[in-house]
Design a protein around this motif. Structure first.
Motif, short mmCIF file in Angstrom:
data_model
loop_
_atom_site.label_atom_id
_atom_site.label_comp_id
_atom_site.label_asym_id
_atom_site.label_seq_id
_atom_site.Cartn_x
_atom_site.Cartn_y
_atom_site.Cartn_z
N HIS A 108 4.26 2.02 2.03
CA HIS A 108 5.16 3.14 1.67
C HIS A 108 4.39 4.42 1.96
N VAL A 109 5.04 5.32 2.68
CA VAL A 109 4.36 6.57 3.05
C VAL A 109 4.92 7.74 2.25
N ILE A 110 4.02 8.53 1.66
CA ILE A 110 4.42 9.79 1.02
C ILE A 110 3.86 10.91 1.90
N ARG A 111 4.77 11.67 2.51
CA ARG A 111 4.32 12.76 3.39
C ARG A 111 4.17 14.04 2.56
N MET A 112 3.01 14.64 2.67
CA MET A 112 2.69 15.83 1.88
C MET A 112 2.93 17.10 2.69
N PRO A 113 3.12 18.24 2.01
CA PRO A 113 3.19 19.50 2.74
C PRO A 113 1.91 19.70 3.56
N VAL A 114 2.03 20.33 4.72
CA VAL A 114 0.85 20.49 5.58
C VAL A 114 0.02 21.71 5.17
N ASP A 115 0.60 22.60 4.33
CA ASP A 115 -0.18 23.76 3.89
C ASP A 115 -0.88 23.45 2.57
N ALA A 116 -2.04 24.09 2.37
CA ALA A 116 -2.90 23.75 1.24
C ALA A 116 -2.22 23.99 -0.11
N ARG A 117 -1.54 25.12 -0.26
CA ARG A 117 -0.91 25.41 -1.56
C ARG A 117 0.22 24.44 -1.86
N GLY A 118 0.98 24.13 -0.82
CA GLY A 118 2.07 23.16 -0.98
C GLY A 118 1.52 21.79 -1.35
N TYR A 119 0.42 21.42 -0.70
CA TYR A 119 -0.21 20.13 -0.98
C TYR A 119 -0.70 20.10 -2.44
N ALA A 120 -1.37 21.17 -2.87
CA ALA A 120 -1.90 21.23 -4.24
C ALA A 120 -0.77 21.09 -5.26
N ARG A 121 0.32 21.80 -5.01
CA ARG A 121 1.45 21.78 -5.95
C ARG A 121 2.02 20.37 -6.09
N CYS A 181 0.85 -1.19 0.00
CA CYS A 181 0.00 0.00 0.00
C CYS A 181 0.88 1.24 0.00
N VAL A 182 0.40 2.29 -0.66
CA VAL A 182 1.05 3.60 -0.53
C VAL A 182 0.08 4.51 0.21
N VAL A 183 0.56 5.13 1.26
CA VAL A 183 -0.29 6.07 2.01
C VAL A 183 0.19 7.49 1.72
N ILE A 184 -0.70 8.32 1.23
CA ILE A 184 -0.38 9.74 0.98
C ILE A 184 -1.03 10.53 2.10
N THR A 185 -0.19 11.13 2.93
CA THR A 185 -0.76 11.79 4.11
C THR A 185 -0.15 13.16 4.35
N HIS A 186 -1.00 14.07 4.81
CA HIS A 186 -0.52 15.41 5.17
C HIS A 186 -0.40 15.54 6.67
N ALA A 246 2.10 14.89 -8.64
CA ALA A 246 3.38 14.19 -8.67
C ALA A 246 3.36 13.05 -7.66
N ALA A 247 2.74 13.29 -6.50
CA ALA A 247 2.65 12.23 -5.47
C ALA A 247 1.82 11.06 -5.99
N LEU A 248 0.71 11.35 -6.71
CA LEU A 248 -0.11 10.26 -7.26
C LEU A 248 0.69 9.44 -8.27
N ARG A 249 1.51 10.15 -9.07
CA ARG A 249 2.36 9.44 -10.04
C ARG A 249 3.39 8.55 -9.35
N GLU A 250 4.03 9.10 -8.31
CA GLU A 250 5.03 8.31 -7.57
C GLU A 250 4.37 7.08 -6.97
N ALA A 251 3.18 7.28 -6.41
CA ALA A 251 2.45 6.16 -5.80
C ALA A 251 2.16 5.09 -6.85
N ASP A 252 1.66 5.52 -8.00
CA ASP A 252 1.32 4.60 -9.09
C ASP A 252 2.54 3.81 -9.57
#
Ligand code: TXA
Ligand code: MG
Length: 344
Positions: free
Chosen positions: A283-296, A257-262, A300-306
């Motif tokens: 596998h964990v992908i840690r996202m930026p905690v701010d909304a704009r950083g997360y959006a940016r 599993c890949v977990v994408i989490t903020h 790319a995170a979805l691609r890495e997960a895939d």
């Protein structure tokens, strides 16, 4: 910057020959073609595998060019263009006769946007006419936020790619219709309905997925033709899960599993590692905690997960901050990315 003017000159030649050129914008990369050429636009639909009923956004260098593709340029459009262009806002207005029917899915209206990227503004000026620009991905899949994402999706013989670096916004433009004196957001984005309402001096309706509704109204297919519930989707099965349920969901999976989490580690109820990385089959992908950083970072995170070919991609539900338009747009995209094959 050496070589850039030459790249633009080559791109213009290609566009004049009816070929496709992917261009950078502040949101995502667009798949460009001459908006006034029926044959060139047809090629865009073919290469993307896009359903014919889903209309394309026409990109312009500014308001003057926008007026050329519009039969009517209402006062609302003037105000919005003056305030937000160049920028991540597509404005739907009645289309001019010169715009081929294929661009608008045979509908009477056209979406226009002036993107904020120096390379693409230079391209539009040099070409001297409007360019269609759907996101430069295969239809239904994740939008590209870097030139290499476009190169991975298409053969370079079919699509020339202008490399303008990574996109700063990361999610697609807000689409707002001002047709018939109504103002309605058809797709959420970085520019919020409330801010649009301030500029127009009245309340703006939201007809997108319903995630960001001040005045919810169901959009008919004709009004919001491309708003399929499943979109922006990775190839692996993806689910949106509240932080507290992540552990049980990954516990039920038999494969990776890949977990994408903020969520910050201390806030997360699950024993996930503090940084991006692997623990056992997760596998964990840690996202930026701010909304704009997360959006940016989202696509790319979805691609890495895939790329890890997991059994499951688990996206921790983004914050439900009704006052933050960017989190609302992010939630909209995550909902669509996890909506299964319900749509196209
Ligand atoms: O940020 C963006 O908008 C990017 C960049 C490249 O500019 N483009 C983009 O295009 O996201 P695309 O084709 O992937 O999404 C266009 C959206 C679709 O949901 C489509 O249905 C809607 O805009 N749209 C286009 N023309 C429309 C029209 N005439 N009326 C209503 N909705 C329209
Ligand atoms: Mg798209």
């Amino acid at each position: 910057m050496d070589g850039l003017p030459e790249q633009i000159a080559i791109a213009v030649q290609r566009l004049r020959a009816g070929e496709l050129v992917a261009f950078p914008t502040e949101t995502v990369y667009g798949l460009g073609a001459d908006a006034l050429s029926d044959a060139a636009v047809k090629r865009v639909f073919e290469v993307k595998g896009r359903p014919a009923h889903n209309p394309l956004i026409v990109h312009v260098s500014g308001e003057a060019m926008a007026r050329r593709v519009a039969a009517d340029w209402p006062e609302d459009a003037r105000k919005l263009a003056a305030r937000f262009w160049p920028g991540p806002l597509s404005i739907v207005v009645p289309k001019a006769q010169s715009v081929p029917a294929i661009v608008t899915g045979s509908g009477p209206n056209v979406a226009v946007r002036c993107p904020s990227h120096p390379l693409t503004l230079a391209l539009l000026e040099a070409f001297g006419g409007p360019l269609v620009g759907p996101s430069a991905n295969v239809s239904g899949l994740v939008s590209p936020t870097a030139a290499e994402h476009v190169r991975e999706a298409f053969d370079e013989r079919d699509v020339m790619v202008l490399d303008g670096g990574p996109c700063t916004g990361g999610i697609e433009s807000t689409v707002v219709s001002v047709v018939g004196g109504r103002a309605r957001v058809l797709r959420s984005g970085l520019i919020d309905a409330a801010v649009i309402g301030e500029v127009l001096g009245r309340e703006v309706e939201c007809a997108d997925s319903g995630v960001i509704s001040t005045t919810p109204t169901a959009a008919t297919p004709a009004e919001a033709p491309g708003q399929m519930s499943s979109h922006y989707a990775p190839k692996a099965k993806a689910v949106m899960v509240d932080a507290g349920d992540v552990e049980s969901v990954i516990g039920r999976a038999t494969g990776e599993c890949v977990v994408i989490t903020h969520t910050k580690e201390e806030d997360a109820p699950t024993p996930l590692p503090p940084h991006s990385g692997r623990v056992g089959k997760t596998h964990v992908i840690r996202m930026p905690v701010d909304a704009r950083g997360y959006a940016r970072r989202l696509y790319a995170a979805l691609r890495e997960a895939d790329a890890m070919h997991p059994e499951l991609i688990v996206i921790v539900t983004p914050p439900d901050e009704s006052k933050n338009p960017v989190w609302r747009a992010v939630r909209d995209r995550v909902k669509r990315a996890t909506a299964g094959s319900a749509g196209e």
